[in-house]
Write a protein that holds these residues in place. Structure first.
Motif, PDB file in Angstrom:
ATOM      1  N   ALA B 126       0.838  -1.201   0.000  1.00 34.63           N
ATOM      2  CA  ALA B 126       0.000   0.000   0.000  1.00 34.63           C
ATOM      3  C   ALA B 126       0.872   1.250   0.000  1.00 34.63           C
ATOM      4  O   ALA B 126       0.587   2.219  -0.717  1.00 34.63           O
ATOM      5  CB  ALA B 126      -0.933  -0.002   1.209  1.00 34.63           C
ATOM      6  N   GLY B 129       2.154   1.695  -3.367  1.00 33.46           N
ATOM      7  CA  GLY B 129       1.037   2.060  -4.235  1.00 33.46           C
ATOM      8  C   GLY B 129       0.640   3.508  -4.096  1.00 33.46           C
ATOM      9  O   GLY B 129       0.355   4.193  -5.084  1.00 33.46           O
ATOM     10  N   ILE B 130       0.641   4.004  -2.872  1.00 40.18           N
ATOM     11  CA  ILE B 130       0.250   5.401  -2.639  1.00 40.18           C
ATOM     12  C   ILE B 130       1.237   6.342  -3.321  1.00 40.18           C
ATOM     13  O   ILE B 130       0.845   7.288  -4.008  1.00 40.18           O
ATOM     14  CB  ILE B 130       0.181   5.698  -1.117  1.00 40.18           C
ATOM     15  CG1 ILE B 130      -1.061   5.007  -0.528  1.00 40.18           C
ATOM     16  CG2 ILE B 130       0.127   7.197  -0.855  1.00 40.18           C
ATOM     17  CD1 ILE B 130      -1.107   4.979   0.981  1.00 40.18           C
ATOM     18  N   ARG B 134      -0.589   8.255  -6.240  1.00 43.10           N
ATOM     19  CA  ARG B 134      -0.943   9.620  -5.839  1.00 43.10           C
ATOM     20  C   ARG B 134       0.097  10.638  -6.260  1.00 43.10           C
ATOM     21  O   ARG B 134      -0.228  11.752  -6.661  1.00 43.10           O
ATOM     22  CB  ARG B 134      -1.144   9.704  -4.333  1.00 43.10           C
ATOM     23  CG  ARG B 134      -2.518   9.324  -3.873  1.00 43.10           C
ATOM     24  CD  ARG B 134      -2.894  10.123  -2.633  1.00 43.10           C
ATOM     25  NE  ARG B 134      -3.310  11.467  -2.978  1.00 43.10           N
ATOM     26  CZ  ARG B 134      -4.564  11.790  -3.269  1.00 43.10           C
ATOM     27  NH1 ARG B 134      -5.497  10.882  -3.251  1.00 43.10           N
ATOM     28  NH2 ARG B 134      -4.881  13.026  -3.564  1.00 43.10           N
ATOM     29  N   ILE B 232      -3.650   1.619  -5.780  1.00 40.25           N
ATOM     30  CA  ILE B 232      -3.216   1.400  -4.396  1.00 40.25           C
ATOM     31  C   ILE B 232      -3.715   0.039  -3.915  1.00 40.25           C
ATOM     32  O   ILE B 232      -2.968  -0.737  -3.302  1.00 40.25           O
ATOM     33  CB  ILE B 232      -3.722   2.537  -3.480  1.00 40.25           C
ATOM     34  CG1 ILE B 232      -3.060   3.860  -3.886  1.00 40.25           C
ATOM     35  CG2 ILE B 232      -3.438   2.226  -2.003  1.00 40.25           C
ATOM     36  CD1 ILE B 232      -3.635   5.079  -3.195  1.00 40.25           C
TER      37      ILE B 232
END
Lengths: 261, 334
Positions: B126, B129-130, B134, B232
């Motif tokens: 995660a 992924g962020i 993002r 994410i």
């Protein structure tokens, strides 16, 4: 999928004094656009006139700084793409319109897959059978033949891929389909075919907005022409009594005003 | 409507891929190569290679790697890369082993060890992924960073010494036990994971969106789908799988094997790409990845048996990987 019958206004979509500014840059300075059902409105203008910004606002990607959007006479606010989708507005882009590795069927339902009924559907299981069925119906309705709707669209020609994007718009749009330079990347024959599809969409009684640099094409397919200049709707013209020369004059500002339509 | 547009040759609509097409799929080709490979090793030393004990060993090796390869398949389907596979596995294994060794040998301890291991992996995924979704940092860079971070944390937690007191019941039961006849539990778990994730990729909204991201992120974004959240979630899911692999690895080796996962990433990506998955995203054949996993494992096993230095395995696998990517490129340009 059908045009709304009870209309409070003769316009499906209307913008009033729509303005967008980024700091000191005014992309739109007050656009009044009125789109009627079953008509193709062409939006023309030089680069930087505000066409792309207007498309972004109508598709919910860009929030307007001021002004309003009316759906059948009632004001609506668009803050995200899902709002525009909910309002029955779809956009067909010039490029990156489809996912090349996915089938024609899946591309029609990209991001909006139909789910199986019951528990399986709640677990997120997609309903391929129903999607196939509806996809075939959509292709048939527009008179488009795709050899194998289960094959990845990467195997299709540019025109066919654009056809898939048009069919997707036809499935989801209930009020307006915006074509953003839909034929700019296509050859002559493919362009003809996409133009036929655009007319097919008009035949369903929804509003069509075409953004194009191809002025002869605009004069041929449009029912109304709106000229955008420096972020304003500079003129509204009737294609039957206009010429390319006249369009260019309004686009460059050599001629002003004009409500010939 | 009176205009009829034919954008392609008129067809009957449904033409299923022919038998010939299926036989020539990359997965079938790979299966053929695998059979050939096994035939060669069997011919070289049938007593050592083609016996039940050795095949059980191959299955055990394949099991842990399969769970990793399934995770890598998800990431590659989005046209992203995850270089942190091996070190996330190690960190998850370390956290899980420390938890279990603190709690002792009980069912509750084993279960908690599994949960913290999977969660550690998911958290690493995660986090990557962020940053990727993002902040728009390329996944290859983000996960290169994660490779270092996860490895570093694992070393900090253990002072660089492997945790060896893994509960005995985990090692004897899950690690060495058979589910039925000669089929180890680890293989059954790996098969279940592969089937569940494979079905998910093919038949669910989550799976199709994962593949759509790799095929055309922009097209999916324009459909109103949150590509950031989707990315994410996929990174977190892949991380959870690496965490599970870490737990399975503990069961198998009864130690955290901190330094033993350097070639996991190479093996996993070779499996995924040999399995017919495009390095450019938009595909997601778990079946292919599973067949692909056997290639590096059988090569390593076979080389040991026929007395070739096992280091050759890495050289061969690395070369195959590059060749496979080249073939994909050639096919895409077609």
């Amino acid at each position: 999928m059908t045009a709304a019958v009870d209309r409070m206004s003769e316009y499906l979509i209307e913008t009033r004094d729509l303005a967008v500014s980024f700091g000191h840059v005014h992309a739109l300075r007050g656009v009044n656009l009125r789109l009627r059902p079953g008509r193709i409105t062409a939006l023309v203008g030089d680069n930087g006139a505000g066409k792309s910004t207007l498309v972004k606002v109508l598709s919910g990607v860009q929030r307007p700084t001021s002004g309003s959007i009316l759906l059948e006479g009632r004001e609506h606010s668009f803050t995200k793409p899902a709002d525009a989708h909910a309002a029955g507005i779809e956009v067909v882009y010039q490029d990156l319109a489809v996912a090349p590795d996915m089938s024609s069927v899946e591309n029609l339902f990209l991001g909006r897959y139909l789910r199986k009924p019951g528990l399986l559907g709640r677990l997120g299981v997609i309903d391929r059978k129903r999607m196939r069925h509806e996809a075939q119906a959509a292709f048939d309705a527009l008179g488009m033949t795709v050899q194998d709707i289960d094959k990845p669209v990467i195997g299709l020609s540019g025109g066919q891929r654009q056809g898939v994007a048009v069919c997707r718009a036809s499935i989801w749009a209930s009020r307006l389909v915006i074509f953003d330079e839909p034929t700019a990347a296509l050859g002559v024959v493919q362009t003809e075919k996409v133009v036929a599809l655009i007319r097919g969409i008009r035949a369903r009684g929804i509003a069509v907005l075409v953004i194009s640099h191809d002025l002869p094409q605009v004069l041929e397919i449009a029912d109304d022409i709106v000229v955008l200049r420096q972020g304003r709707d500079a003129a509204e013209l009737d294609p039957a009594s206009s010429s390319v020369r006249e369009l260019v004059d309004y686009m460059t500002g050599a001629k002003e005003g004009g409500r010939a339509a | 409507m009176n205009e009829t547009t034919t954008l392609a040759r008129p067809g009957t609509g449904r033409t299923r891929s022919s038998v010939k097409d299926r036989l020539w799929s990359p997965q079938m080709l790979l299966l053929g190569v695998l059979v050939l490979l096994c035939a060669v090793f069997t011919a070289a030393d049938s007593e050592s290679f083609a016996n039940a004990m050795n095949w059980r060993n191959i299955l055990l090796d394949v099991s842990v790697l399969t769970v990793l390869a399934v995770g890598a398949t998800l990431i590659l389907a989005m046209a992203d890369f995850d270089l942190s596979i091996g070190s996330v596995l190690v960190l998850s294994g370390v956290v899980s082993a420390l938890t279990m060794s603190a709690l002792g040998d009980s069912a509750g301890s084993l279960l908690l060890g599994l949960v913290v291991g999977v969660l550690t992996g998911a958290a690493c995924g995660a986090a990557s992924g962020i940053v990727v979704a993002r902040f728009g940092v390329p996944s290859i860079i983000v996960t290169l960073g994660m490779l270092g971070v996860a490895q570093g944390i694992a070393l900090l937690l253990t002072n660089g010494v492997d945790v060896r007191n893994v509960p005995r019941s985990l090692v004897m039961g899950l690690g060495n036990g058979n589910a039925f006849s000669n089929i180890p539990w680890l293989a059954v778990i790996a098969a279940v994971i592969a089937i569940v994730i494979g079905m998910m990729l093919r038949h669910t909204v989550f799976g199709r969106n994962t593949i759509a991201i790799g095929s055309s992120l922009e097209a999916l974004r324009r459909s109103g789908t949150s590509v950031v959240a989707q990315k994410i979630a996929v990174f977190a899911l892949a991380g959870a799988l690496y965490g599970l692999a870490g737990y399975l690895s503990l069961a198998r080796f009864s130690t955290t094997t901190i330094a033993g996962h350097g070639s996991d990433m190479l093996d996993a990506y070779t499996a995924v790409i040999l399995g017919g998955n495009s390095p450019f995203g938009g595909m997601g054949s778990v079946l292919g990845s599973v067949i692909g996993v056997f290639i590096p494992v059988v090569l390593r096993n076979g080389f040991v048996i026929v007395d070739v230095q096992p280091f050759w395995q890495q050289i061969v696998v690395g070369t195959i990987l590059v060749a496979a990517v080249y073939l994909h490129r050639a096919r895409r340009r077609g």
